[in-house]
Design a protein around this motif. Structure first.
Motif, PDB file in Angstrom:
ATOM      1  N   LEU A 104       0.511  -1.578  -0.243  1.00 51.47           N
ATOM      2  CA  LEU A 104      -0.233  -0.354   0.202  1.00 51.47           C
ATOM      3  C   LEU A 104       0.809   1.273   0.211  1.00 51.47           C
ATOM      4  O   LEU A 104       2.034   1.498   0.833  1.00 51.47           O
ATOM      5  N   LEU A 105       0.145   1.848  -1.076  1.00 52.29           N
ATOM      6  CA  LEU A 105       2.257   4.048  -0.861  1.00 52.29           C
ATOM      7  C   LEU A 105       0.634   4.103  -0.212  1.00 52.29           C
ATOM      8  O   LEU A 105      -0.691   4.927  -1.682  1.00 52.29           O
ATOM      9  N   ASP A 106       0.579   5.120   0.371  1.00 52.58           N
ATOM     10  CA  ASP A 106      -0.464   6.224   1.021  1.00 52.58           C
ATOM     11  C   ASP A 106       0.097   7.023   0.377  1.00 52.58           C
ATOM     12  O   ASP A 106       1.276   7.541   0.606  1.00 52.58           O
ATOM     13  N   GLU A 107      -0.887   7.991   0.629  1.00 53.09           N
ATOM     14  CA  GLU A 107      -0.702  10.017  -0.494  1.00 53.09           C
ATOM     15  C   GLU A 107       0.331   9.258  -1.516  1.00 53.09           C
ATOM     16  O   GLU A 107       1.358   9.925  -1.614  1.00 53.09           O
ATOM     17  N   ILE A 108       0.384   8.780  -2.831  1.00 57.86           N
ATOM     18  CA  ILE A 108       1.042   8.654  -3.807  1.00 57.86           C
ATOM     19  C   ILE A 108       0.898  10.048  -4.368  1.00 57.86           C
ATOM     20  O   ILE A 108       2.227  10.423  -4.651  1.00 57.86           O
ATOM     21  N   GLY A 109      -0.193  10.852  -4.205  1.00 55.49           N
ATOM     22  CA  GLY A 109       0.407  12.090  -4.700  1.00 55.49           C
ATOM     23  C   GLY A 109       1.903  13.178  -4.088  1.00 55.49           C
ATOM     24  O   GLY A 109       2.564  13.711  -5.261  1.00 55.49           O
ATOM     25  N   SER A 110       2.654  12.294  -2.899  1.00 62.02           N
ATOM     26  CA  SER A 110       4.347  13.270  -2.917  1.00 62.02           C
ATOM     27  C   SER A 110       4.874  12.374  -3.292  1.00 62.02           C
ATOM     28  O   SER A 110       6.276  12.449  -2.820  1.00 62.02           O
ATOM     29  N   LEU A 111       4.975  11.370  -4.547  1.00 61.25           N
ATOM     30  CA  LEU A 111       5.745  11.065  -5.059  1.00 61.25           C
ATOM     31  C   LEU A 111       6.502  12.066  -5.445  1.00 61.25           C
ATOM     32  O   LEU A 111       6.449  12.359  -6.226  1.00 61.25           O
ATOM     33  N   SER A 112       8.093  11.500  -5.686  1.00 59.60           N
ATOM     34  CA  SER A 112       9.247  12.748  -6.593  1.00 59.60           C
ATOM     35  C   SER A 112       8.445  12.201  -8.508  1.00 59.60           C
ATOM     36  O   SER A 112       8.518  10.183  -8.152  1.00 59.60           O
ATOM     37  N   ILE A 113       8.972  12.528  -8.623  1.00 58.66           N
ATOM     38  CA  ILE A 113       9.214  12.733 -10.317  1.00 58.66           C
ATOM     39  C   ILE A 113       9.493  11.397 -10.872  1.00 58.66           C
ATOM     40  O   ILE A 113       9.272  10.596 -11.759  1.00 58.66           O
ATOM     41  N   ASP A 114      11.267  11.199 -10.255  1.00 59.45           N
ATOM     42  CA  ASP A 114      12.153  10.189 -10.979  1.00 59.45           C
ATOM     43  C   ASP A 114      11.038   8.814  -9.532  1.00 59.45           C
ATOM     44  O   ASP A 114      11.219   7.412 -10.640  1.00 59.45           O
ATOM     45  N   SER A 115      10.515   8.922  -8.685  1.00 63.25           N
ATOM     46  CA  SER A 115      10.191   7.433  -8.364  1.00 63.25           C
ATOM     47  C   SER A 115       8.838   7.351  -9.394  1.00 63.25           C
ATOM     48  O   SER A 115       8.200   6.443  -9.256  1.00 63.25           O
ATOM     49  N   GLN A 116       8.361   8.350  -9.439  1.00 64.26           N
ATOM     50  CA  GLN A 116       6.988   8.114 -10.317  1.00 64.26           C
ATOM     51  C   GLN A 116       7.685   7.129 -11.218  1.00 64.26           C
ATOM     52  O   GLN A 116       6.270   6.573 -12.471  1.00 64.26           O
ATOM     53  N   TYR A 117       8.396   7.820 -11.974  1.00 66.45           N
ATOM     54  CA  TYR A 117       8.528   7.043 -13.258  1.00 66.45           C
ATOM     55  C   TYR A 117       9.097   5.276 -13.426  1.00 66.45           C
ATOM     56  O   TYR A 117       8.858   5.286 -14.004  1.00 66.45           O
ATOM     57  N   THR A 118      10.134   5.476 -12.134  1.00 65.38           N
ATOM     58  CA  THR A 118       9.799   3.792 -11.975  1.00 65.38           C
ATOM     59  C   THR A 118       8.742   2.824 -11.748  1.00 65.38           C
ATOM     60  O   THR A 118       9.144   1.786 -12.045  1.00 65.38           O
ATOM     61  N   LEU A 119       8.004   3.525 -10.365  1.00 66.36           N
ATOM     62  CA  LEU A 119       6.979   3.292 -10.465  1.00 66.36           C
ATOM     63  C   LEU A 119       5.909   2.631 -11.727  1.00 66.36           C
ATOM     64  O   LEU A 119       5.680   1.686 -11.988  1.00 66.36           O
ATOM     65  N   LEU A 120       5.960   3.783 -12.684  1.00 77.09           N
ATOM     66  CA  LEU A 120       5.181   3.049 -13.756  1.00 77.09           C
ATOM     67  C   LEU A 120       5.913   2.161 -14.465  1.00 77.09           C
ATOM     68  O   LEU A 120       5.401   1.599 -15.183  1.00 77.09           O
ATOM     69  N   GLY A 121       7.429   1.967 -14.146  1.00 76.04           N
ATOM     70  CA  GLY A 121       7.985   1.723 -15.247  1.00 76.04           C
ATOM     71  C   GLY A 121       7.742  -0.333 -14.485  1.00 76.04           C
ATOM     72  O   GLY A 121       7.801  -0.464 -15.401  1.00 76.04           O
ATOM     73  N   ILE A 122       7.157  -0.719 -13.618  1.00 78.01           N
ATOM     74  CA  ILE A 122       7.239  -1.569 -12.576  1.00 78.01           C
ATOM     75  C   ILE A 122       5.851  -1.766 -12.402  1.00 78.01           C
ATOM     76  O   ILE A 122       5.485  -2.913 -13.158  1.00 78.01           O
ATOM     77  N   ILE A 123       5.220  -1.259 -12.646  1.00 73.58           N
ATOM     78  CA  ILE A 123       3.801  -1.361 -12.816  1.00 73.58           C
ATOM     79  C   ILE A 123       3.720  -1.858 -14.371  1.00 73.58           C
ATOM     80  O   ILE A 123       2.749  -2.827 -15.433  1.00 73.58           O
ATOM     81  N   SER A 124       4.223  -1.437 -15.541  1.00 76.73           N
ATOM     82  CA  SER A 124       4.371  -2.118 -16.954  1.00 76.73           C
ATOM     83  C   SER A 124       5.325  -3.300 -17.763  1.00 76.73           C
ATOM     84  O   SER A 124       4.684  -3.992 -18.065  1.00 76.73           O
TER      85      SER A 124
END
Length: 316
Positions: A104-124
């Motif tokens: 569970l990633l609570d408050e996902i809007g608080s992630l940095s852009i770098d973390s968001q890109y990595t997270l997008l890669g994991i989901i993809s």
């Protein structure tokens, strides 16, 4: 007072205020795609995420909750995905620790852009790539929560639109406590008994008046705030009673003292008529003082069964 608890997921309100949420959980639990919880702070996001985990095929594996807002952005990548030189899942941060389980990633809007890109890669593609370029497969059921305005953040380039497109496919909206009034009694009873047990007090039940008080409050802090209030009520009552009003403090408004609008209007008109000695029209009449048309005032007086003659001096 009996508690309406769903015995499978241990969620109060499963058959009332959270029925729609539980229906979505049963619909989505078997999927591996990310689920996004839309909720205010304190509304019970972790409880819902745990229910998703327990209802899924991953229920025997690890459940990890991370509050993204509490981690400095400079440390988020390392905490979430591990050291860049990580050679094993155990060193790949929370994602590695949650392998085959639920994160569970609570408050996902608080992630940095770098973390968001990595997270997008994991989901993809389901992998984390370390500094040397070596990808490692990660099998995690992702649940995220959102309480901020993601659309506004996307417009300001603070959140990746591609990531939100992936996260917003399966969403569950958790209603705030003020929209779950039927659940307040059971929740308060549960929290009161839990606090009494922890503090070594004899558990006390809520009265109907206690419930009325709790339902009159707006609960800006939602279920989390209710838990704190009930613990204070137990402590202030010292095991002999529940001090609900005292625990709420300045946030409490005694609804038993609130009167119907017609009663308030009638009392005010009668007070003005008494001051004007029963006179309705003219500069020293009630209509002038109330700043309304005399005919309008007479209509209200007729509706509210007010006789101006009762206030004339000759009747005293």
């Amino acid at each position: 007072m009996s508690t309406n608890v769903n015995t499978v997921n241990n969620i109060i309100g499963a058959n009332s205020g959270l029925k729609g949420v539980l229906d979505k959980i049963h619909e989505y639990a078997h999927l591996d795609q990310p689920i996004t919880l839309l909720a205010e702070n304190g509304a019970g996001k972790e409880a819902i995420a745990r229910a998703i985990h327990k209802a899924s095929k991953r229920s025997s594996a690890t459940f990890i909750r991370v509050n993204c807002a509490s981690v400095p952005k400079s440390l988020q990548w390392e905490y979430l995905f591990g050291d860049n030189n990580a050679q094993s899942r155990e060193n790949m941060g929370w994602f590695g620790k949650a392998h085959r389980g639920t994160l569970l990633l609570d408050e996902i809007g608080s992630l940095s852009i770098d973390s968001q890109y990595t997270l997008l890669g994991i989901i993809s593609n389901g992998t984390i790539t370390n500094k040397s370029g070596k990808p490692t497969n990660i099998d995690v059921r992702l649940v995220v929560s959102v309480s901020n305005n993601i659309e506004e953040m996307i417009n300001k380039d603070l959140f990746l639109s591609e990531l939100w497109e992936r996260l917003s496919v399966f969403t569950i909206e958790i209603p705030p406590l003020r929209k779950r009034l039927d659940d307040i009694a059971d929740l308060a009873d549960y929290f009161a008994k839990r606090a009494a047990e922890r503090l070594g007090f004899y558990p006390r039940s809520l009265s109907e008046y206690d419930v009325k008080i709790l339902k009159s409050y707006r609960w800006p802090g939602n279920v989390r705030e209710l838990a704190s209030v009930m613990e204070r009520a137990v402590i202030l009552g010292e095991g002999r009673s529940l001090k609900i009003k005292e625990a709420l403090g300045g946030g409490f408004e005694d609804i038993s003292e609130l009167k119907p609008l017609d009663t308030v209007i009638k009392n005010h008109i009668e007070k003005v008529l008494k001051h004007c000695k029963g006179k309705v029209e003219g500069k020293d009449g009630a209509a002038h003082l109330l700043q309304i048309n005399p005919n309008t005032l007479r209509g209200k007086m007729k509706k509210l069964n007010i006789d101006p003659n009762e206030f004339r001096e000759e009747n005293k």
